[in-house]
Design a protein around this motif. Structure first.
Motif, PDB file in Angstrom:
ATOM      1  N   ASN A   3      -1.051 -30.078  -4.128  1.00 43.13           N
ATOM      2  CA  ASN A   3      -1.193 -30.708  -2.821  1.00 43.13           C
ATOM      3  C   ASN A   3       0.133 -31.005  -2.146  1.00 43.13           C
ATOM      4  OD1 ASN A   3      -4.063 -30.795  -3.072  1.00 43.13           O
ATOM      5  ND2 ASN A   3      -3.832 -32.600  -4.405  1.00 43.13           N
ATOM      6  N   ASP A   4       1.180 -30.308  -2.484  1.00 43.67           N
ATOM      7  CA  ASP A   4       2.436 -30.491  -1.778  1.00 43.67           C
ATOM      8  C   ASP A   4       2.798 -29.190  -1.064  1.00 43.67           C
ATOM      9  OD1 ASP A   4       3.781 -28.746  -3.456  1.00 43.67           O
ATOM     10  OD2 ASP A   4       5.031 -30.272  -4.379  1.00 43.67           O
ATOM     11  N   PRO A   5       3.797 -29.227  -0.161  1.00 41.83           N
ATOM     12  CA  PRO A   5       4.094 -28.034   0.636  1.00 41.83           C
ATOM     13  C   PRO A   5       4.598 -26.857  -0.175  1.00 41.83           C
ATOM     14  CG  PRO A   5       5.686 -29.808   1.061  1.00 41.83           C
ATOM     15  CD  PRO A   5       4.562 -30.401   0.283  1.00 41.83           C
ATOM     16  N   ILE A   6       5.228 -27.105  -1.305  1.00 36.28           N
ATOM     17  CA  ILE A   6       5.708 -25.993  -2.132  1.00 36.28           C
ATOM     18  C   ILE A   6       4.521 -25.211  -2.681  1.00 36.28           C
ATOM     19  CG2 ILE A   6       7.036 -25.347  -4.163  1.00 36.28           C
ATOM     20  CD1 ILE A   6       8.719 -27.870  -3.758  1.00 36.28           C
ATOM     21  N   ALA A   7       3.551 -25.940  -3.230  1.00 33.87           N
ATOM     22  CA  ALA A   7       2.361 -25.277  -3.749  1.00 33.87           C
ATOM     23  C   ALA A   7       1.629 -24.539  -2.641  1.00 33.87           C
ATOM     24  CB  ALA A   7       1.444 -26.301  -4.404  1.00 33.87           C
ATOM     25  N   ALA A   8       1.511 -25.187  -1.473  1.00 34.81           N
ATOM     26  CA  ALA A   8       0.799 -24.555  -0.359  1.00 34.81           C
ATOM     27  C   ALA A   8       1.481 -23.259   0.060  1.00 34.81           C
ATOM     28  CB  ALA A   8       0.728 -25.533   0.817  1.00 34.81           C
ATOM     29  N   HIS A   9       2.801 -23.254   0.067  1.00 37.80           N
ATOM     30  CA  HIS A   9       3.541 -22.051   0.447  1.00 37.80           C
ATOM     31  C   HIS A   9       3.252 -20.903  -0.516  1.00 37.80           C
ATOM     32  CE1 HIS A   9       6.921 -19.595   1.870  1.00 37.80           C
ATOM     33  NE2 HIS A   9       7.222 -19.416   0.598  1.00 37.80           N
ATOM     34  N   TYR A  10       3.342 -21.166  -1.797  1.00 40.14           N
ATOM     35  CA  TYR A  10       3.164 -20.094  -2.771  1.00 40.14           C
ATOM     36  C   TYR A  10       1.702 -19.682  -2.919  1.00 40.14           C
ATOM     37  CZ  TYR A  10       8.075 -20.295  -3.947  1.00 40.14           C
ATOM     38  OH  TYR A  10       9.446 -20.230  -3.877  1.00 40.14           O
ATOM     39  N   GLU A  11       0.787 -20.591  -2.594  1.00 41.13           N
ATOM     40  CA  GLU A  11      -0.624 -20.221  -2.634  1.00 41.13           C
ATOM     41  C   GLU A  11      -0.964 -19.176  -1.575  1.00 41.13           C
ATOM     42  OE1 GLU A  11      -2.912 -20.894  -4.757  1.00 41.13           O
ATOM     43  OE2 GLU A  11      -2.021 -22.508  -5.942  1.00 41.13           O
ATOM     44  N   LEU A  12      -0.081 -18.960  -0.600  1.00 41.35           N
ATOM     45  CA  LEU A  12      -0.292 -17.899   0.385  1.00 41.35           C
ATOM     46  C   LEU A  12      -0.204 -16.512  -0.259  1.00 41.35           C
ATOM     47  CD1 LEU A  12       1.801 -19.338   3.374  1.00 41.35           C
ATOM     48  CD2 LEU A  12      -0.704 -19.288   3.157  1.00 41.35           C
ATOM     49  N   GLY A  13       0.424 -16.444  -1.442  1.00 42.58           N
ATOM     50  CA  GLY A  13       0.421 -15.201  -2.203  1.00 42.58           C
ATOM     51  C   GLY A  13       1.551 -14.243  -1.914  1.00 42.58           C
ATOM     52  N   PHE A  14       2.526 -14.651  -1.084  1.00 47.93           N
ATOM     53  CA  PHE A  14       3.630 -13.750  -0.732  1.00 47.93           C
ATOM     54  C   PHE A  14       4.479 -13.343  -1.932  1.00 47.93           C
ATOM     55  CE2 PHE A  14       3.615 -16.207   3.504  1.00 47.93           C
ATOM     56  CZ  PHE A  14       2.700 -15.323   4.056  1.00 47.93           C
ATOM     57  N   GLU A  15       4.576 -14.233  -2.906  1.00 43.88           N
ATOM     58  CA  GLU A  15       5.574 -14.049  -3.960  1.00 43.88           C
ATOM     59  C   GLU A  15       5.290 -12.836  -4.841  1.00 43.88           C
ATOM     60  OE1 GLU A  15       9.165 -15.092  -5.836  1.00 43.88           O
ATOM     61  OE2 GLU A  15       8.266 -15.692  -3.933  1.00 43.88           O
ATOM     62  N   ARG A  16       4.052 -12.481  -4.983  1.00 39.43           N
ATOM     63  CA  ARG A  16       3.714 -11.396  -5.909  1.00 39.43           C
ATOM     64  C   ARG A  16       4.408 -10.089  -5.542  1.00 39.43           C
ATOM     65  NH1 ARG A  16      -2.144 -10.446  -8.571  1.00 39.43           N
ATOM     66  NH2 ARG A  16      -1.406  -9.157 -10.296  1.00 39.43           N
ATOM     67  N   ASP A  17       4.501  -9.782  -4.254  1.00 43.08           N
ATOM     68  CA  ASP A  17       5.072  -8.502  -3.817  1.00 43.08           C
ATOM     69  C   ASP A  17       6.415  -8.643  -3.120  1.00 43.08           C
ATOM     70  OD1 ASP A  17       2.770  -7.074  -4.699  1.00 43.08           O
ATOM     71  OD2 ASP A  17       1.708  -7.751  -2.902  1.00 43.08           O
ATOM     72  N   ARG A  18       6.934  -9.875  -3.015  1.00 40.54           N
ATOM     73  CA  ARG A  18       8.131 -10.118  -2.214  1.00 40.54           C
ATOM     74  C   ARG A  18       9.344  -9.325  -2.691  1.00 40.54           C
ATOM     75  NH1 ARG A  18      12.530 -13.283  -2.492  1.00 40.54           N
ATOM     76  NH2 ARG A  18      11.884 -14.162  -4.510  1.00 40.54           N
ATOM     77  N   LEU A  19       9.461  -9.107  -3.970  1.00 43.18           N
ATOM     78  CA  LEU A  19      10.662  -8.493  -4.538  1.00 43.18           C
ATOM     79  C   LEU A  19      10.612  -6.966  -4.561  1.00 43.18           C
ATOM     80  CD1 LEU A  19      11.117 -10.961  -7.514  1.00 43.18           C
ATOM     81  CD2 LEU A  19      12.532 -10.844  -5.459  1.00 43.18           C
ATOM     82  N   PHE A  20       9.521  -6.403  -4.028  1.00 41.58           N
ATOM     83  CA  PHE A  20       9.346  -4.956  -4.094  1.00 41.58           C
ATOM     84  C   PHE A  20       9.144  -4.355  -2.709  1.00 41.58           C
ATOM     85  CE2 PHE A  20       7.906  -6.716  -8.103  1.00 41.58           C
ATOM     86  CZ  PHE A  20       8.522  -5.888  -9.037  1.00 41.58           C
ATOM     87  N   SER A  21       9.537  -3.104  -2.584  1.00 42.66           N
ATOM     88  CA  SER A  21       9.280  -2.323  -1.379  1.00 42.66           C
ATOM     89  C   SER A  21       8.711  -0.983  -1.820  1.00 42.66           C
ATOM     90  CB  SER A  21      10.573  -2.110  -0.580  1.00 42.66           C
ATOM     91  OG  SER A  21      10.337  -1.269   0.532  1.00 42.66           O
ATOM     92  N   GLU A  22       7.447  -0.753  -1.494  1.00 41.97           N
ATOM     93  CA  GLU A  22       6.756   0.471  -1.918  1.00 41.97           C
ATOM     94  C   GLU A  22       6.873   0.669  -3.435  1.00 41.97           C
ATOM     95  OE1 GLU A  22       8.305   3.643   0.456  1.00 41.97           O
ATOM     96  OE2 GLU A  22       7.384   2.898   2.291  1.00 41.97           O
ATOM     97  N   GLY A  23       6.745  -0.432  -4.160  1.00 43.92           N
ATOM     98  CA  GLY A  23       6.767  -0.380  -5.618  1.00 43.92           C
ATOM     99  C   GLY A  23       8.143  -0.343  -6.246  1.00 43.92           C
ATOM    100  N   GLU A  24       9.187  -0.253  -5.430  1.00 53.21           N
ATOM    101  CA  GLU A  24      10.561  -0.210  -5.941  1.00 53.21           C
ATOM    102  C   GLU A  24      11.244  -1.556  -5.729  1.00 53.21           C
ATOM    103  OE1 GLU A  24      12.063   2.330  -7.564  1.00 53.21           O
ATOM    104  OE2 GLU A  24      10.094   3.291  -7.526  1.00 53.21           O
ATOM    105  N   PRO A  25      12.158  -1.935  -6.638  1.00 53.62           N
ATOM    106  CA  PRO A  25      12.852  -3.219  -6.475  1.00 53.62           C
ATOM    107  C   PRO A  25      13.636  -3.291  -5.171  1.00 53.62           C
ATOM    108  CG  PRO A  25      13.175  -2.361  -8.685  1.00 53.62           C
ATOM    109  CD  PRO A  25      12.539  -1.256  -7.891  1.00 53.62           C
ATOM    110  N   ARG A  26      13.500  -4.424  -4.480  1.00 51.64           N
ATOM    111  CA  ARG A  26      14.333  -4.688  -3.320  1.00 51.64           C
ATOM    112  C   ARG A  26      15.693  -5.217  -3.771  1.00 51.64           C
ATOM    113  NH1 ARG A  26      11.828  -4.884   1.576  1.00 51.64           N
ATOM    114  NH2 ARG A  26      13.290  -6.461   2.350  1.00 51.64           N
ATOM    115  N   LEU A  27      16.552  -5.520  -2.808  1.00 56.68           N
ATOM    116  CA  LEU A  27      17.933  -5.891  -3.106  1.00 56.68           C
ATOM    117  C   LEU A  27      18.029  -7.062  -4.074  1.00 56.68           C
ATOM    118  CD1 LEU A  27      21.012  -5.663  -2.522  1.00 56.68           C
ATOM    119  CD2 LEU A  27      20.623  -7.207  -0.572  1.00 56.68           C
ATOM    120  N   GLU A  28      17.308  -8.145  -3.822  1.00 59.04           N
ATOM    121  CA  GLU A  28      17.418  -9.334  -4.670  1.00 59.04           C
ATOM    122  C   GLU A  28      17.064  -9.021  -6.114  1.00 59.04           C
ATOM    123  OE1 GLU A  28      15.148 -13.591  -5.336  1.00 59.04           O
ATOM    124  OE2 GLU A  28      15.022 -12.634  -3.364  1.00 59.04           O
ATOM    125  N   LEU A  29      15.953  -8.322  -6.324  1.00 55.74           N
ATOM    126  CA  LEU A  29      15.521  -7.978  -7.674  1.00 55.74           C
ATOM    127  C   LEU A  29      16.489  -7.011  -8.333  1.00 55.74           C
ATOM    128  CD1 LEU A  29      13.442  -7.974  -9.975  1.00 55.74           C
ATOM    129  CD2 LEU A  29      12.142  -6.260  -8.697  1.00 55.74           C
TER     130      LEU A  29
END
Length: 276
Positions: A3-29
């Motif tokens: 019930n805090d904003p951090i949990a609400a942000h990650y519950e949006l589900g962005f994190e699962r694919d954030r580090l990838f682009s078309e299945g390949e690692p993005r710069l950060e990863l």
């Protein structure tokens, strides 16, 4: 974190694919893996991934032969990590819910502890110190800690790149971040891209915190350098090579550490406990 904003942000589900682009690692990863490859002990070392999210890093390390154990505070991330490990049964890792300040691992049981997210979501100094001390507790003497912080200056640079600095709401956000590092999204529903509640470190502050937790030989490394400000070019092989070259060229230059969105502090647990 419920019930805090951090949990609400990650519950949006962005994190699962954030580090990838078309299945390949993005710069950060790509850069984080490249740098940690230099500092982590060789497989099959026992590696504890604290705040490991949906398991992007854990899955890769498990495939490299590490004995990986992931902990995250969010049920969603742990469920996603468990799905990831089930998808690679020949290279499994474990995933469980735990707070970075209280990890259910025995004393001196890990060869390496990685904290790629907890330090910037623990906004109070005492809480960050507790997470680092917990990492030190579960490390074997001579073991490696690798902790990531977000740069204090990333909000300003991101706003400049995205054109958000003309928005008074964002400008006020950036001004506060630069003042005290306490990042608070004023309207997370309308602007989830402005991230969530976090603490943004100055470069020297991150190394000081790791050192004060009792780690030796602490070094700081900029992960992306200025290259994260042109990530729209990542799919172009020539520009990608240039981005990686630029990030590598200044990764250990203290005067430019804050240009990176993410900074990596690496240290070792003393081989001999201090007296007293």
């Amino acid at each position: 974190m419920a019930n805090d904003p951090i949990a609400a942000h990650y519950e949006l589900g962005f994190e699962r694919d954030r580090l990838f682009s078309e299945g390949e690692p993005r710069l950060e990863l790509a850069r984080t893996l490249e740098m940690l490859d230099r500092f982590l002990p060789s497989a099959p070392a026992r590696l504890i991934d604290i705040g490991g999210g949906p398991g992007a890093y854990a899955a890769i390390w498990a495939r490299q032969g590490y004995d990986v154990h992931l902990y995250d505070l969010l049920d969603l991330h742990v469920q996603q990590a468990q799905q990831t490990t089930e998808a690679q049964p020949e290279h499994p890792f474990t995933a469980a819910v735990a707070d970075a300040r209280s990890i259910p691992e025995p004393d001196a049981s890990a060869d390496a502890v990685v904290l790629l997210g907890p330090l910037y979501h623990l906004t109070e100094p005492a809480h960050r110190a507790a997470a680092l001390l917990e990492a030190r507790r579960i490390l074997k003497p001579g073991g490696v800690v690798a902790a990531v912080g977000i740069s204090r200056f990333s909000i300003l640079l991101d706003g400049l790149w995205q054109g958000w600095l003309s928005d008074p709401l964002f400008r006020g956000l950036a001004e506060r971040d630069l003042l005290d590092g306490q990042h608070r999204n004023p309207d997370p529903v309308r602007y989830p891209q402005w991230f969530t509640t976090a603490y943004f470190h100055r470069p020297e502050e991150l190394t000081d915190e790791v050192s004060r937790a009792g780690f030796d030989a602490v070094s700081l490394h900029g992960i992306e350098g200025p290259s994260w400000l042109m990530q729209e070019n990542w799919s172009d092989p020539d520009r990608r090579e240039q981005m990686l070259f630029a990030a590598r060229a200044i990764e250990s230059e203290p005067s430019l550490s804050g240009l990176s969105a993410h900074m990596l502090a690496v240290g070792t647990k003393p081989a001999v406990a201090p007296p007293g």
